[in-house]
Scaffold this motif. Sequence first.
Motif, mmCIF file in Angstrom:
data_model
loop_
_atom_site.group_PDB
_atom_site.id
_atom_site.type_symbol
_atom_site.label_atom_id
_atom_site.label_comp_id
_atom_site.label_asym_id
_atom_site.label_seq_id
_atom_site.Cartn_x
_atom_site.Cartn_y
_atom_site.Cartn_z
ATOM 1 N N VAL A 40 0.863 -1.174 0.000
ATOM 2 C CA VAL A 40 0.000 0.000 0.000
ATOM 3 C C VAL A 40 0.901 1.226 0.000
ATOM 4 C CG1 VAL A 40 -1.663 1.327 1.364
ATOM 5 C CG2 VAL A 40 -1.877 -1.168 1.184
ATOM 6 N N GLY A 89 1.188 7.445 -1.972
ATOM 7 C CA GLY A 89 0.621 8.208 -3.079
ATOM 8 C C GLY A 89 -0.776 7.737 -3.462
ATOM 9 N N HIS A 148 -3.275 8.734 -0.727
ATOM 10 C CA HIS A 148 -3.544 10.168 -0.878
ATOM 11 C C HIS A 148 -4.497 10.441 -2.019
ATOM 12 C CE1 HIS A 148 -2.853 14.021 -2.897
ATOM 13 N NE2 HIS A 148 -2.893 14.490 -1.667
ATOM 14 N N LEU A 157 5.762 5.403 7.498
ATOM 15 C CA LEU A 157 6.042 5.016 6.119
ATOM 16 C C LEU A 157 7.302 4.157 6.081
ATOM 17 C CD1 LEU A 157 5.462 8.463 4.336
ATOM 18 C CD2 LEU A 157 3.789 6.726 4.971
ATOM 19 N N VAL A 205 -5.356 11.646 7.487
ATOM 20 C CA VAL A 205 -4.379 10.908 6.682
ATOM 21 C C VAL A 205 -4.155 11.635 5.357
ATOM 22 C CG1 VAL A 205 -3.918 8.740 5.475
ATOM 23 C CG2 VAL A 205 -4.904 8.707 7.789
ATOM 24 N N HIS A 206 -5.242 12.079 4.758
ATOM 25 C CA HIS A 206 -5.108 12.846 3.518
ATOM 26 C C HIS A 206 -4.241 14.084 3.708
ATOM 27 C CE1 HIS A 206 -6.240 16.252 0.955
ATOM 28 N NE2 HIS A 206 -6.166 15.347 -0.004
ATOM 29 N N ASP A 207 -4.549 14.857 4.730
ATOM 30 C CA ASP A 207 -3.851 16.135 4.903
ATOM 31 C C ASP A 207 -2.364 15.912 5.185
ATOM 32 O OD1 ASP A 207 -6.308 17.255 4.512
ATOM 33 O OD2 ASP A 207 -6.574 17.957 6.570
ATOM 34 N N LEU A 246 -0.518 13.334 4.262
ATOM 35 C CA LEU A 246 0.136 12.892 3.024
ATOM 36 C C LEU A 246 0.253 14.053 2.040
ATOM 37 C CD1 LEU A 246 -1.535 9.389 2.536
ATOM 38 C CD2 LEU A 246 0.855 9.851 3.154
ATOM 39 N N HIS A 247 -0.802 14.842 1.949
ATOM 40 C CA HIS A 247 -0.780 15.958 1.009
ATOM 41 C C HIS A 247 0.343 16.932 1.336
ATOM 42 C CE1 HIS A 247 -1.900 19.990 -0.428
ATOM 43 N NE2 HIS A 247 -2.272 19.326 -1.509
ATOM 44 N N MET A 276 3.794 15.325 0.730
ATOM 45 C CA MET A 276 4.095 15.223 -0.696
ATOM 46 C C MET A 276 4.344 16.593 -1.316
ATOM 47 S SD MET A 276 1.331 12.169 -1.523
ATOM 48 C CE MET A 276 1.212 12.538 -3.270
ATOM 49 N N THR A 295 7.641 11.122 -1.391
ATOM 50 C CA THR A 295 6.855 10.475 -0.335
ATOM 51 C C THR A 295 5.784 9.557 -0.923
ATOM 52 O OG1 THR A 295 7.206 12.392 1.089
ATOM 53 C CG2 THR A 295 5.420 10.911 1.714
ATOM 54 N N SER A 296 5.258 9.949 -2.096
ATOM 55 C CA SER A 296 4.174 9.147 -2.696
ATOM 56 C C SER A 296 4.614 7.725 -3.003
ATOM 57 C CB SER A 296 3.654 9.823 -3.966
ATOM 58 O OG SER A 296 4.645 9.819 -4.967
ATOM 59 N N GLU A 297 5.916 7.517 -3.198
ATOM 60 C CA GLU A 297 6.426 6.178 -3.534
ATOM 61 C C GLU A 297 6.642 5.304 -2.301
ATOM 62 O OE1 GLU A 297 6.774 5.228 -6.710
ATOM 63 O OE2 GLU A 297 5.950 7.218 -7.177
ATOM 64 N N LEU A 298 6.563 5.886 -1.118
ATOM 65 C CA LEU A 298 6.823 5.100 0.090
ATOM 66 C C LEU A 298 5.609 4.251 0.454
ATOM 67 C CD1 LEU A 298 8.729 7.727 2.296
ATOM 68 C CD2 LEU A 298 9.651 6.069 0.665
ATOM 69 N N ILE A 299 5.880 3.195 1.205
ATOM 70 C CA ILE A 299 4.823 2.290 1.650
ATOM 71 C C ILE A 299 4.162 2.875 2.889
ATOM 72 C CG2 ILE A 299 4.401 -0.005 2.634
ATOM 73 C CD1 ILE A 299 6.872 -0.917 0.914
ATOM 74 N N LEU A 300 2.849 2.889 2.895
ATOM 75 C CA LEU A 300 2.112 3.337 4.088
ATOM 76 C C LEU A 300 1.980 2.123 5.008
ATOM 77 C CD1 LEU A 300 0.537 5.469 5.645
ATOM 78 C CD2 LEU A 300 -1.487 4.857 4.311
ATOM 79 N N THR A 309 -0.988 3.558 10.219
ATOM 80 C CA THR A 309 -1.600 4.826 10.615
ATOM 81 C C THR A 309 -1.980 4.680 12.083
ATOM 82 O OG1 THR A 309 -3.799 4.056 9.975
ATOM 83 C CG2 THR A 309 -2.546 5.235 8.301
#
Lengths: 406, 406
Positions: free
Chosen positions: A299, A302, A305, B251, B304-306, B308-309, B312, B318-323, B326
């Motif tokens: 998961v 990106g 998001h 992450l 979580v959205h905010d 990550l946003h 990023m 950061t978008s390429e990292l594994i979540l 949480t």
Amino acid sequence: MAETADVVVVGGGVIGTAIAWRAAAAGLDVVLVDPARGDAASLVAAGMLAPVSEALFGEGALLRVNLLAVGRFGSFAAELEEVTGHQVGVRREGTMAIAYDPGDYAALIRLTAFRRSAGLDAEELDSRACRQLEGFLTPDVHGGVLFAGDWSVDNRRYAAALRAAAAAAGVRFVRDQVSQVLVHDGRATGVRLADGSGAAAVPLAAGGGTGPDVSAGAVVVAAGCWSGALAGLPDPLRSAVRPVKGQLLRLRHPAGMAPVISHTIRATVRGADVYLVPRADGEVIVGATQEERGPDRTVTAGAVHDLLHDAMSVLPVTSELILAETCAGLRPGTPDNGPIVGGTGVEGLLLATGHYRNGILMSPVTADAMVAYLTGQPPAPEWEPFTPGRFLPELASTESTAEGAR
Amino acid sequence: MAETADVVVVGGGVIGTAIAWRAAAAGLDVVLVDPARGDAASLVAAGMLAPVSEALFGEGALLRVNLLAVGRFGSFAAELEEVTGHQVGVRREGTMAIAYDPGDYAALIRLTAFRRSAGLDAEELDSRACRQLEGFLTPDVHGGVLFAGDWSVDNRRYAAALRAAAAAAGVRFVRDQVSQVLVHDGRATGVRLADGSGAAAVPLAAGGGTGPDVSAGAVVVAAGCWSGALAGLPDPLRSAVRPVKGQLLRLRHPAGMAPVISHTIRATVRGADVYLVPRADGEVIVGATQEERGPDRTVTAGAVHDLLHDAMSVLPVTSELILAETCAGLRPGTPDNGPIVGGTGVEGLLLATGHYRNGILMSPVTADAMVAYLTGQPPAPEWEPFTPGRFLPELASTESTAEGAR
């Protein structure tokens, strides 16, 4: 140690389990083999039963088999619920396609005209009408279309019920991985298991010097994107299935919050697709990415998001929901996006995979088709364009291709 | 059934465990009581040791105690590692404050001038210099400041090491919840446990007709945001601590990807704060929200959205990292954002809570202060503004308030 059956089904997702159930219900003695790793694509799915809102230009044959599938789903689910006593959570409120901006709307209207031309039911909605149906949609949505015939089912409840039905019908489950389909004199004779008997350590001579771990008169391969990993399958079929990664989110309502949507919402947000599917138990599924990344099931930040961003763009209240689970699955994709259902040119070896984004929807009719093959009946004509033969050079010339049948 | 000790510590987060370890190392017989629900705020933390980049206008007294804390942390962690053989993952690369747009930069420069005026070390960086230090920062960042003295520690490794050190020093752990501090004739005599002896079912007469489940000459309450739930604590102190919810993300790098950052990054993105803290083991912590929502510990889609946003926005990779995870924790907040460390007006009853965003950083000096109180020594003068007395009307007139000492 070795099992014997009329049919061995390879794969315990919804396709394999539905086949096993129906075959056993038809009087066949069935063994289902699955490693039970919990990574079936059907467990990471939204459960949309959406032939209409999924129909794309140039996929007429696929639309026809999807329409066959949705027509069958209701009675199949009803029988499943009756046999097992499980509720599978079919929701019949319909699907709203939502266009965020004018460009999204123009694309939706073009697609809707195509869907209507195929005889499908669609009702155009302006922004205000969208919000009359779903009050939490942002006023910013440009418009939408209601596809009343596109339902959904709770994929996990459905998968659990199928398993219960199969067990009740006498299917025997073997928790193992199939390493090879065994073929002798041009006929499938069974399967070899990875851990079954130590036989996997023995060099595998073509035709098999050692006996199978499960002997059967018919082998049905329904192993999703892993179907191609099976030795013994004709090579062109092994390369016809690939994993297409999909990430999705399971959201929950906080205690005391009323459900924020009742329809499935399929939104296009500045060209990006996102869907929100409500469940009877209060979950909302948000999906899904489509990524060509091989067998990777991680998961990513990106993807989470982007899914949240697009969902919040059309339904801002999404931000208040609990992020209960993030997950990724591997759909079985094919070169023409169509399933691969039917005989393989090897007697007694049947294939049922490649269902891509429609595995839940197509599972009842795939089971019907497989039972027809197994009992010597003709399957529904809608399947003709989707036989394995289209990927087999020696058979392709005598068969129509998937979209040649349009 | 009943335990007896010199000191009973209520709470097994990093504050309580550090106190228990140091008190035992000082020769005291210590019992630590914690329900071990795994919900200590210290397990949901980034582990920033950041007095400088945390210093805000009007919090001079807090800055002084934080500077005391960071000066102590290195030797404390070194002793902890030596005693336990655990590595706690202190990172000394420093912290970069990053301003995304000109408005963010103006605010950062004003704050940096204040921090410099307090004698703190800070190096201004233009956008190019930022990217020389951290190559994956977006070229869009307006500028930044390097705070070389602001380190970080792996909070979970640190918490585990503290527990091991406490156990090795002879601290006895009781897995239970304290329902009440027992006070007799104006002196703390021990604590009552929720499940300890069935005594909790007995009506609790003031002063206690039944004996305590853990008898001790001193009671140290270090129960974070739950400290106020303890009967027996003076009422004004019970209401002085509140939970401040923080959500953060853990992450991970995909296999084969080199670490994307080496400094702690504290970014302001159009007024919103986000931090990214790299770990020695390849994790990157992204945090954190600050929410006044009572004891709610759910992870929400919006947070979580905010996070990550904003992450990023400054570090697109950061978008390429594994979540990987949480989570949400509850920091112990106080009306003046300062900790509450010291005597309560009840003999033998000490309080060590309210560390808010700085519990990891302050745990060594808080333990030092508590051991001083327990052994009749004066604590460091930096603690004077942070005694419980500032919330006790009968004592407040004779003591300075937290920011009165500025």
